[in-house]
Design a protein around this motif. Sequence first.
Motif, PDB file in Angstrom:
ATOM      1  N   ALA A   7     -29.787  17.282  79.379  1.00  0.00           N
ATOM      2  CA  ALA A   7     -29.104  16.080  78.586  1.00  0.00           C
ATOM      3  C   ALA A   7     -29.630  14.903  78.941  1.00  0.00           C
ATOM      4  O   ALA A   7     -30.066  14.061  77.951  1.00  0.00           O
ATOM      5  N   LEU A   8     -29.918  14.425  80.137  1.00  0.00           N
ATOM      6  CA  LEU A   8     -30.440  13.207  80.803  1.00  0.00           C
ATOM      7  C   LEU A   8     -31.844  12.964  80.096  1.00  0.00           C
ATOM      8  O   LEU A   8     -32.274  12.090  79.645  1.00  0.00           O
ATOM      9  N   VAL A   9     -32.557  14.142  80.335  1.00  0.00           N
ATOM     10  CA  VAL A   9     -34.111  14.254  79.685  1.00  0.00           C
ATOM     11  C   VAL A   9     -33.728  13.827  78.094  1.00  0.00           C
ATOM     12  O   VAL A   9     -34.783  12.949  77.918  1.00  0.00           O
ATOM     13  N   GLU A  10     -33.073  14.387  77.568  1.00  0.00           N
ATOM     14  CA  GLU A  10     -32.991  14.311  75.891  1.00  0.00           C
ATOM     15  C   GLU A  10     -32.661  12.822  75.711  1.00  0.00           C
ATOM     16  O   GLU A  10     -33.157  12.171  75.007  1.00  0.00           O
ATOM     17  N   GLU A  11     -31.635  12.417  76.363  1.00  0.00           N
ATOM     18  CA  GLU A  11     -31.185  11.121  76.374  1.00  0.00           C
ATOM     19  C   GLU A  11     -32.420  10.017  76.539  1.00  0.00           C
ATOM     20  O   GLU A  11     -32.487   9.236  75.605  1.00  0.00           O
TER      21      GLU A  11
ATOM     22  N   LEU B  75     -37.232   5.801  73.440  1.00  0.00           N
ATOM     23  CA  LEU B  75     -38.597   5.508  73.702  1.00  0.00           C
ATOM     24  C   LEU B  75     -39.288   4.313  73.229  1.00  0.00           C
ATOM     25  O   LEU B  75     -40.214   3.928  73.495  1.00  0.00           O
ATOM     26  N   ASP B  76     -38.300   3.063  72.923  1.00  0.00           N
ATOM     27  CA  ASP B  76     -38.572   1.942  72.392  1.00  0.00           C
ATOM     28  C   ASP B  76     -38.804   1.013  73.658  1.00  0.00           C
ATOM     29  O   ASP B  76     -39.395  -0.152  73.523  1.00  0.00           O
ATOM     30  N   CYS B  77     -38.136   1.393  74.909  1.00  0.00           N
ATOM     31  CA  CYS B  77     -38.334   0.525  75.917  1.00  0.00           C
ATOM     32  C   CYS B  77     -39.190   0.688  77.004  1.00  0.00           C
ATOM     33  O   CYS B  77     -39.311   0.013  77.994  1.00  0.00           O
ATOM     34  N   LEU B  78     -40.046   1.683  76.767  1.00  0.00           N
ATOM     35  CA  LEU B  78     -41.182   1.994  78.014  1.00  0.00           C
ATOM     36  C   LEU B  78     -42.043   0.846  78.122  1.00  0.00           C
ATOM     37  O   LEU B  78     -42.642   0.415  77.127  1.00  0.00           O
TER      38      LEU B  78
ATOM     39  N   VAL C 142     -42.800  15.703  72.889  1.00  0.00           N
ATOM     40  CA  VAL C 142     -41.790  15.102  72.187  1.00  0.00           C
ATOM     41  C   VAL C 142     -41.684  15.765  70.810  1.00  0.00           C
ATOM     42  O   VAL C 142     -42.414  16.604  70.259  1.00  0.00           O
ATOM     43  N   ASN C 143     -40.407  15.763  70.233  1.00  0.00           N
ATOM     44  CA  ASN C 143     -40.194  16.550  69.073  1.00  0.00           C
ATOM     45  C   ASN C 143     -40.617  15.604  67.892  1.00  0.00           C
ATOM     46  O   ASN C 143     -40.848  14.408  68.139  1.00  0.00           O
ATOM     47  N   HIS C 144     -40.626  15.842  66.726  1.00  0.00           N
ATOM     48  CA  HIS C 144     -40.961  15.078  65.589  1.00  0.00           C
ATOM     49  C   HIS C 144     -40.353  13.681  65.529  1.00  0.00           C
ATOM     50  O   HIS C 144     -40.733  12.583  64.946  1.00  0.00           O
TER      51      HIS C 144
ATOM     52  N   GLY D 237     -40.496  24.253  73.915  1.00  0.00           N
ATOM     53  CA  GLY D 237     -40.264  24.096  75.066  1.00  0.00           C
ATOM     54  C   GLY D 237     -39.799  22.785  75.602  1.00  0.00           C
ATOM     55  O   GLY D 237     -39.682  22.772  77.087  1.00  0.00           O
ATOM     56  N   GLY D 238     -39.542  21.962  74.735  1.00  0.00           N
ATOM     57  CA  GLY D 238     -38.879  20.634  75.185  1.00  0.00           C
ATOM     58  C   GLY D 238     -39.984  19.864  75.975  1.00  0.00           C
ATOM     59  O   GLY D 238     -41.363  20.100  75.776  1.00  0.00           O
ATOM     60  N   TYR D 239     -39.788  19.158  76.936  1.00  0.00           N
ATOM     61  CA  TYR D 239     -40.652  18.386  77.784  1.00  0.00           C
ATOM     62  C   TYR D 239     -41.528  19.201  78.677  1.00  0.00           C
ATOM     63  O   TYR D 239     -42.638  18.941  79.030  1.00  0.00           O
ATOM     64  N   LEU D 240     -41.217  20.754  78.591  1.00  0.00           N
ATOM     65  CA  LEU D 240     -42.080  21.497  79.424  1.00  0.00           C
ATOM     66  C   LEU D 240     -43.059  22.402  78.487  1.00  0.00           C
ATOM     67  O   LEU D 240     -43.476  23.274  78.851  1.00  0.00           O
TER      68      LEU D 240
END
Length: 176
Positions: free
Chosen positions: A30-34, A39-42, A67-69, A95-98
């Motif tokens: 859940a933290l990874v998805e949050e 992703l605008d602040c990286l 990342v997803n679409h 697989g998400g981030y994996l």
Amino acid sequence: LSLDLPSYRLEGAIRRNDDKSALLHVECMALVEEFRADLDCLQAVEGACEALAELARHASIVVLSNVNHAQAVARMRNFKALGIDYPLIANDSGGGYLADKGQAVKALAAHARAKTFFIDDIPVNLAAVAKDAPHVSLIHLVESEPLRQLLGSDFHAHCYARNWHQAKEFILQELL
């Protein structure tokens, strides 16, 4: 929450500050998805923008991201703000981030019909590309010394870069 990395895995490394207990797998995801939703602040890693700009004079650059679409829209917006204006492919294979990057890189390399390089920090991704696209040059890039120590070097890569300058120099040497 705090992060204590005894290995290169988030599971078991994210702990509650009050009782030092590790988060459950579902809480970590859940933290990874949050994080992936914001992703605008990286910020770019030092030297990345300059290295990519120089490489773009000699090669086509494509970003392959797990990342997803929907997340890809924010990632592209962030990249453009940083001056990283290259095509982005959302590797959303479930697989998400994996998600496995091997087949995606194989397809990209076939489309490119030119010398192809794959840069990643995760050995599993390098291994997947080595298996599915053995003709692709693999670059392991991790700037953080503690993370590099956790990963070790008992996996295959053609170049083990400590920064974007080293990765860029390897690619230019191979191309020119």
